[in-house]
Design an enzyme around this catalytic site. Structure first.
Site, PDB file in Angstrom:
ATOM      1  N   ARG A 142       0.861  -1.185   0.000  1.00 44.01           N
ATOM      2  CA  ARG A 142       0.000   0.000   0.000  1.00 44.01           C
ATOM      3  C   ARG A 142       0.898   1.237   0.000  1.00 44.01           C
ATOM      4  O   ARG A 142       1.671   1.445   0.934  1.00 44.01           O
ATOM      5  CB  ARG A 142      -0.901  -0.029   1.233  1.00 44.01           C
ATOM      6  CG  ARG A 142      -1.729   1.217   1.417  1.00 44.01           C
ATOM      7  CD  ARG A 142      -2.703   1.119   2.599  1.00 44.01           C
ATOM      8  NE  ARG A 142      -3.324   2.404   2.806  1.00 44.01           N
ATOM      9  CZ  ARG A 142      -2.989   3.258   3.774  1.00 44.01           C
ATOM     10  NH1 ARG A 142      -2.075   2.932   4.689  1.00 44.01           N
ATOM     11  NH2 ARG A 142      -3.569   4.426   3.866  1.00 44.01           N
ATOM     12  N   HIS A 144      -2.653  10.921   0.630  1.00 49.49           N
ATOM     13  CA  HIS A 144      -2.118  10.749   1.981  1.00 49.49           C
ATOM     14  C   HIS A 144      -1.447  12.073   2.373  1.00 49.49           C
ATOM     15  O   HIS A 144      -0.239  12.155   2.535  1.00 49.49           O
ATOM     16  CB  HIS A 144      -1.131   9.576   2.018  1.00 49.49           C
ATOM     17  CG  HIS A 144      -0.792   9.085   3.397  1.00 49.49           C
ATOM     18  ND1 HIS A 144      -0.865   7.757   3.762  1.00 49.49           N
ATOM     19  CD2 HIS A 144      -0.352   9.725   4.494  1.00 49.49           C
ATOM     20  CE1 HIS A 144      -0.479   7.615   5.015  1.00 49.49           C
ATOM     21  NE2 HIS A 144      -0.148   8.798   5.490  1.00 49.49           N
ATOM     22  N   GLU A 158      -6.838   8.599   6.578  1.00 50.68           N
ATOM     23  CA  GLU A 158      -7.041   9.243   7.882  1.00 50.68           C
ATOM     24  C   GLU A 158      -7.548  10.675   7.740  1.00 50.68           C
ATOM     25  O   GLU A 158      -6.872  11.632   8.151  1.00 50.68           O
ATOM     26  CB  GLU A 158      -5.741   9.212   8.701  1.00 50.68           C
ATOM     27  CG  GLU A 158      -5.242   7.806   8.963  1.00 50.68           C
ATOM     28  CD  GLU A 158      -3.957   7.778   9.788  1.00 50.68           C
ATOM     29  OE1 GLU A 158      -3.407   8.841  10.093  1.00 50.68           O
ATOM     30  OE2 GLU A 158      -3.503   6.667  10.117  1.00 50.68           O
ATOM     31  N   ASN A 189      -6.704   1.998  10.388  1.00 44.87           N
ATOM     32  CA  ASN A 189      -5.352   2.195  10.910  1.00 44.87           C
ATOM     33  C   ASN A 189      -5.435   2.198  12.431  1.00 44.87           C
ATOM     34  O   ASN A 189      -6.164   3.013  13.013  1.00 44.87           O
ATOM     35  CB  ASN A 189      -4.761   3.524  10.428  1.00 44.87           C
ATOM     36  CG  ASN A 189      -4.556   3.530   8.908  1.00 44.87           C
ATOM     37  OD1 ASN A 189      -4.738   2.507   8.241  1.00 44.87           O
ATOM     38  ND2 ASN A 189      -4.169   4.665   8.372  1.00 44.87           N
ATOM     39  N   TYR A 232      -3.185   2.051  16.087  1.00 46.17           N
ATOM     40  CA  TYR A 232      -1.903   2.108  16.797  1.00 46.17           C
ATOM     41  C   TYR A 232      -2.059   1.990  18.314  1.00 46.17           C
ATOM     42  O   TYR A 232      -1.193   1.447  18.984  1.00 46.17           O
ATOM     43  CB  TYR A 232      -1.177   3.428  16.485  1.00 46.17           C
ATOM     44  CG  TYR A 232      -0.711   3.495  15.046  1.00 46.17           C
ATOM     45  CD1 TYR A 232       0.548   3.028  14.691  1.00 46.17           C
ATOM     46  CD2 TYR A 232      -1.534   3.973  14.042  1.00 46.17           C
ATOM     47  CE1 TYR A 232       0.979   3.055  13.368  1.00 46.17           C
ATOM     48  CE2 TYR A 232      -1.118   4.006  12.715  1.00 46.17           C
ATOM     49  CZ  TYR A 232       0.146   3.545  12.386  1.00 46.17           C
ATOM     50  OH  TYR A 232       0.567   3.556  11.086  1.00 46.17           O
ATOM     51  N   GLU A 242      -2.957  -0.013   8.421  1.00 44.82           N
ATOM     52  CA  GLU A 242      -1.716   0.404   9.092  1.00 44.82           C
ATOM     53  C   GLU A 242      -1.729  -0.132  10.516  1.00 44.82           C
ATOM     54  O   GLU A 242      -2.740  -0.031  11.214  1.00 44.82           O
ATOM     55  CB  GLU A 242      -1.576   1.934   9.181  1.00 44.82           C
ATOM     56  CG  GLU A 242      -1.269   2.623   7.891  1.00 44.82           C
ATOM     57  CD  GLU A 242      -1.089   4.136   8.047  1.00 44.82           C
ATOM     58  OE1 GLU A 242      -0.704   4.606   9.146  1.00 44.82           O
ATOM     59  OE2 GLU A 242      -1.336   4.836   7.057  1.00 44.82           O
TER      60      GLU A 242
HETATM   61  O1  IFM Z   1       3.232   7.896   9.746  1.00 45.93           O
HETATM   62  C1  IFM Z   1       1.866   7.906   9.976  1.00 45.93           C
HETATM   63  C2  IFM Z   1       1.076   7.721   8.706  1.00 45.93           C
HETATM   64  O2  IFM Z   1       1.412   8.668   7.748  1.00 45.93           O
HETATM   65  C3  IFM Z   1      -0.398   7.837   8.980  1.00 45.93           C
HETATM   66  N1  IFM Z   1      -0.787   6.940  10.050  1.00 45.93           N
HETATM   67  C4  IFM Z   1      -0.018   6.972  11.256  1.00 45.93           C
HETATM   68  C5  IFM Z   1       1.459   6.820  10.936  1.00 45.93           C
HETATM   69  C6  IFM Z   1       2.290   6.848  12.241  1.00 45.93           C
HETATM   70  O3  IFM Z   1       2.082   8.043  12.907  1.00 45.93           O
END
Ligand code: IFM
Length: 446
Positions: free
Chosen positions: A78, A122, A167, A292, A294, A353
């Site tokens: 991706r 992006h 995002e 995404n 985290y 992500e």
């Molecule tokens: O690096 C970023 C990415 O561009 C978008 N999602 C989160 C990642 C980590 O912060």
């Protein structure tokens, strides 16, 4: 068929990157200026004064990157396309050299048996569009439609997965409210206008893709959240529900035909530049939804004020943290996937992500022994496996990121890669986590 490790045979195993974070070559082959060029070159905006001017130099070294993906045996990659490479001024005829670059990338991926997943946007908006208001201006949604159509016409024969925006929450709220990302504005009203135009841009592009008759799938990539309440007190539970309005529901509710959430409209409806028919354009479920993930946050109730319009605030937590200061909560990923799949009629979900920044220290050979990243990946892949076992339609996983890169306002100090980039030579040096991921892909278990 399911492999012995619990992942389906046809599971998508990939890595993700983004144009401004890796390409460099910002002044080559007719590329125009993006808002991130402007932002990064404004003193004080990015740590260490870092910019994406050179980044990982993937514009020239993309074959090395693809060789790494081959070594991983990834079946998908991706990556995003820099709009100012294709339309330097954000409108008008395409720049052939920009198309040529992505042709080279796409063709090399296909020759390697790696499916290219094209992320159209992006964050690197052409500066010329920002000069006319950027995402606050409705016109930008229509310029995005033009850009998307150029990409469909040119790449639609080879790309089977297009996604519109990455995002959009970050675009609107980090870019126009918090001001920590380009274009660096700090006005909540502007952020809300941007929300609407981003959704409109997605809806217009998705409709055009469907009308084009191309055989692939079209999606959007969000960073939704299902914040957990800090305590079991009803006021904290309700506050956590309200926190999801801005992070999650203002995106997914309109996409799935439910309009904007009621409380959002009560509080901020006057900010939304709604025109007749907009919600119909937006309300068309994507073929796939990219998530995404985290971290997960804990929320407590606080009095409503200008800083806390939803009456909620972050609460202290006990979890270990990454170099970004983000809590490591793998079970939060499962909770999020359950929430999404249980609340909206999603057909296909992908983790587009997931990954982690740590303060990696290379040994004398330049090798990073990143056991902490391996532990992070393992625990989050467990969450994916649990989600699949529960029947959640999770079809793939893209690790962020293939290599250390320009982490926006944090510059190069925050490193998410499973491949280290030597800061001087830009040599690519796989970290131990690279080999861990290779073995997972190969089916040796988590
Ligand atoms: O690096 C970023 C990415 O561009 C978008 N999602 C989160 C990642 C980590 O912060």
């Amino acid at each position: 068929m399911t492999r012995h490790d619990g992942f389906p045979d046809d599971f998508i195993w990939g890595c993700a990157t983004a144009s401004y974070q890796i390409e460099g070559a910002t002044q080559e082959d007719g590329r125009g200026v993006s808002i991130w060029d402007t932002f990064a070159h404004t003193p004080g905006k990015v740590a260490g004064g870092d910019t994406g001017d050179i980044a990982c130099d993937s514009y020239h070294r993309y074959l090395e990157d693809i060789a790494l993906l081959r070594e991983l045996n990834a079946n998908a990659y991706r990556f995003s396309t820099a709009w100012p490479r294709i339309q330097p001024e954000g409108s008008g005829a395409p720049n052939q050299k920009g198309l040529d670059y992505y042709d080279r990338v796409v063709d090399a991926l296909l020759e390697s048996g790696i499916e290219p997943w094209m992320q159209l946007y992006h964050w690197d908006l052409p500066q010329a569009l920002e000069d006319r208001g950027g995402w606050v201006n409705r016109e930008t949604a229509y310029r995005f439609l033009d850009f998307a159509q150029i990409m469909f016409r040119h790449f639609g024969d080879r790309i089977r997965h297009f996604s519109s925006l990455n995002e959009p929450w970050c675009v609107a709220f980090l870019g126009y409210l918090q001001g920590v990302q380009a274009p660096g504005k700090t006005d909540r009203r502007l952020a809300h206008r941007a929300v609407h135009h981003l959704l409109l841009a997605h809806g217009l592009a998705q409709r055009a893709y469907r009308e084009s008759g191309l055989p692939g799938a079209f999606g959007i990539v969000l960073n939704p959240a299902r914040q957990r309440p800090a305590t079991a007190r009803p006021e904290d539970i309700e506050a956590a529900d309200r926190a999801a309005i801005e992070s999650t529901r203002i995106w997914l509710d309109p996409l799935y035909g439910r309009g904007y959430p009621e409380l959002f409209m009560q509080l901020f409806g006057a900010d939304i530049p709604m025109e007749e028919g907009d919600l119909d354009i937006i309300a068309s479920p994507p073929d796939f939804l990219g998530i995404n993930y985290y971290f997960e946050q804990a929320i407590k109730a606080v009095p409503v004020d200008g800083q806390h319009p939803y009456g909620c605030a972050l609460a202290e937590t006990w979890h270990p943290k990454t170099a970004m200061g983000w809590d490591i909560v793998p079970e939060g990923m499962l909770r999020l996937l359950r929430y999404i799949a249980g609340t909206w009629p999603v057909s296909e979900l992908y983790v587009t992500e997931n990954g982690v920044a740590f303060d990696d220290v290379p040994d004398s050979q330049g090798i990073v022994h990143d056991a902490n990243r391996i532990a992070y990946l393992r625990s989050h892949l467990h969450a994916c496996r649990d989600a699949i076992a529960e029947g959640i339609p999770l079809k793939g996983y893209f690790l962020w990121s293939l290599m250390d890169n320009f982490e926006w306002a944090y510059g190069y100090q925050k490193r998410f890669g499973i491949v280290r980039i030597d800061p001087v030579t830009l040599h690519r040096i796989p970290k131990k986590s690279f080999y861990y991921y290779r073995d997972v892909i190969a089916g040796f278990g988590l």
